[in-house]
Enzyme design. Structure first.
Site, PDB file in Angstrom:
ATOM      1  N   ASP A   1     -12.911  -3.023  11.368  1.00  0.00           N
ATOM      2  CA  ASP A   1     -12.312  -3.895  10.473  1.00  0.00           C
ATOM      3  C   ASP A   1     -11.706  -5.067  11.640  1.00  0.00           C
ATOM      4  O   ASP A   1     -11.989  -4.784  12.738  1.00  0.00           O
ATOM      5  CB  ASP A   1     -10.866  -3.535   9.756  1.00  0.00           C
ATOM      6  CG  ASP A   1      -9.907  -2.654  10.585  1.00  0.00           C
ATOM      7  OD1 ASP A   1     -10.112  -2.614  11.858  1.00  0.00           O
ATOM      8  OD2 ASP A   1      -9.254  -2.046   9.964  1.00  0.00           O
TER       9      ASP A   1
ATOM     10  N   ASN B   1       1.458   1.665   4.801  1.00  0.00           N
ATOM     11  CA  ASN B   1       1.382   1.354   3.375  1.00  0.00           C
ATOM     12  C   ASN B   1       0.368   2.397   2.820  1.00  0.00           C
ATOM     13  O   ASN B   1      -0.240   2.238   1.896  1.00  0.00           O
ATOM     14  CB  ASN B   1       1.188   0.136   2.915  1.00  0.00           C
ATOM     15  CG  ASN B   1      -0.131  -0.507   3.588  1.00  0.00           C
ATOM     16  OD1 ASN B   1      -0.798   0.033   4.316  1.00  0.00           O
ATOM     17  ND2 ASN B   1      -0.474  -2.130   3.103  1.00  0.00           N
TER      18      ASN B   1
ATOM     19  N   HIS C   1      -2.710   2.228   4.106  1.00  0.00           N
ATOM     20  CA  HIS C   1      -4.093   1.681   3.975  1.00  0.00           C
ATOM     21  C   HIS C   1      -4.952   2.558   5.371  1.00  0.00           C
ATOM     22  O   HIS C   1      -4.466   3.149   6.060  1.00  0.00           O
ATOM     23  CB  HIS C   1      -3.889   0.245   4.488  1.00  0.00           C
ATOM     24  CG  HIS C   1      -3.778  -0.361   5.711  1.00  0.00           C
ATOM     25  ND1 HIS C   1      -3.283  -1.359   6.243  1.00  0.00           N
ATOM     26  CD2 HIS C   1      -3.754   0.473   7.232  1.00  0.00           C
ATOM     27  CE1 HIS C   1      -3.176  -1.531   7.425  1.00  0.00           C
ATOM     28  NE2 HIS C   1      -3.221  -0.393   7.902  1.00  0.00           N
TER      29      HIS C   1
ATOM     30  N   GLU D   1      -6.407  -2.114   1.344  1.00  0.00           N
ATOM     31  CA  GLU D   1      -4.960  -2.134   1.057  1.00  0.00           C
ATOM     32  C   GLU D   1      -4.782  -1.385  -0.347  1.00  0.00           C
ATOM     33  O   GLU D   1      -5.613  -1.173  -0.854  1.00  0.00           O
ATOM     34  CB  GLU D   1      -4.497  -3.522   0.879  1.00  0.00           C
ATOM     35  CG  GLU D   1      -4.710  -4.315   2.164  1.00  0.00           C
ATOM     36  CD  GLU D   1      -3.772  -3.946   3.283  1.00  0.00           C
ATOM     37  OE1 GLU D   1      -3.359  -2.790   3.325  1.00  0.00           O
ATOM     38  OE2 GLU D   1      -3.489  -4.781   4.008  1.00  0.00           O
TER      39      GLU D   1
END
Ligand code: F6R
Length: 244
Positions: A67, A136, A138, A143
């Site tokens: 990413d 979170n 991810h 996400e």
């Protein structure tokens, strides 16, 4: 999915380094996708040491970057590209033809996604994916709430990712969107390793391994991967229910 728990960060990192090394050794031309971040730093450094000191017959593998932050240049020390160059590509002197990273400075990120998908397809898919887990849940920049069927895509970053992501940058960075391989690649990779270290990750690791399997916590999808491995140090595993 197989869960393994190691004593500490060093032990965990060594085991992950060995997995990458074994992949390169056992299949010349392997396609390996690597995350950036704090977690893999030692594993990658150990991998480069292993490869230099115990050379394999054919060290040719293709490295795909998982990413990148949209709009952040590869010269920026907080970029994923900079991280992978510093910790893998430059130490191993990997030539450009063995490396495919997202160009997050392109005026056409959608086209960049298509080019990445074509590249991976031309290589026959991903053999090994090494990923971390965000605070979170991810994976890459997939996400919470992301569709699990996506390949490369551009995504608006979650508030948590925008805030936590500042740790990689020396000054305040504008982090709004990411470009990332999608969860479809994770689920299709022959082997996928998610690893985490430290007590800060313990609550989200527990949610990923003991909560519902859905993209509310994207990392929970690891549990659907037959070739999936979740590797933790004791501190990251500290909230797991015994017997998980
Ligand atoms: C970075 C990436 C992210 C990180 C995750 C954990 O390329 O893909 O998903 O893996 O945010 O980051 P660290 O390891 O810094 O806690």
């Amino acid at each position: 999915m197989k869960l393994s728990i190691f004593d500490d960060y060093a032990d965990l990192s060594y085991q992950v380094a060995r997995i990458i090394y074994e992949q390169v050794r056992s299949k010349p031309g392997s396609v390996i996708c690597l995350a950036s971040g704090d977690t893999p730093l030692l594993a990658y450094n150990l991998f480069t040491v292993l490869l230099k000191h115990t050379p394999v017959v054919s060290p040719h593998f293709t490295l795909v970057g998982l990413d990148e932050w949209i709009g952040i240049s590869p010269e920026n020390k907080g970029s994923c590209s900079y991280f992978l160059h510093r910790n893998i590509i430059d130490p191993l002197l990997l030539p450009p033809e063995q490396v495919r990273l997202f160009n997050a400075m392109t005026p056409d990120p959608e086209q960049e996604c298509r080019l990445m998908d074509e590249f991976i397809q031309s290589k026959g898919g991903i053999d090994l994916m090494i990923v971390g887990i965000g605070m979170n849940g991810h994976i890459g920049f997939n996400e919470p709430g992301v569709s699990p069927g996506l390949r490369s895509h551009v995504i608006a970053l979650d508030e948590t990712t925008r805030t936590v992501g500042q740790k990689y940058f020396t000054g305040a960075a504008t982090l709004t969107k990411g470009i990332t391989l999608g969860l479809k690649y994770l689920l299709e990779a022959k082997t996928a390793v998610l690893f985490a270290s430290g007590e800060g990750k313990a609550p989200i690791v527990k949610a990923a391994l003991e909560g519902e399997i859905n993209t509310g916590v994207p990392a929970s999808l690891m549990r659907k991967h037959p070739g999936g491995r979740v590797m933790l140090d004791r501190r990251a595993a500290s909230l797991l229910t015994p017997g998980t």
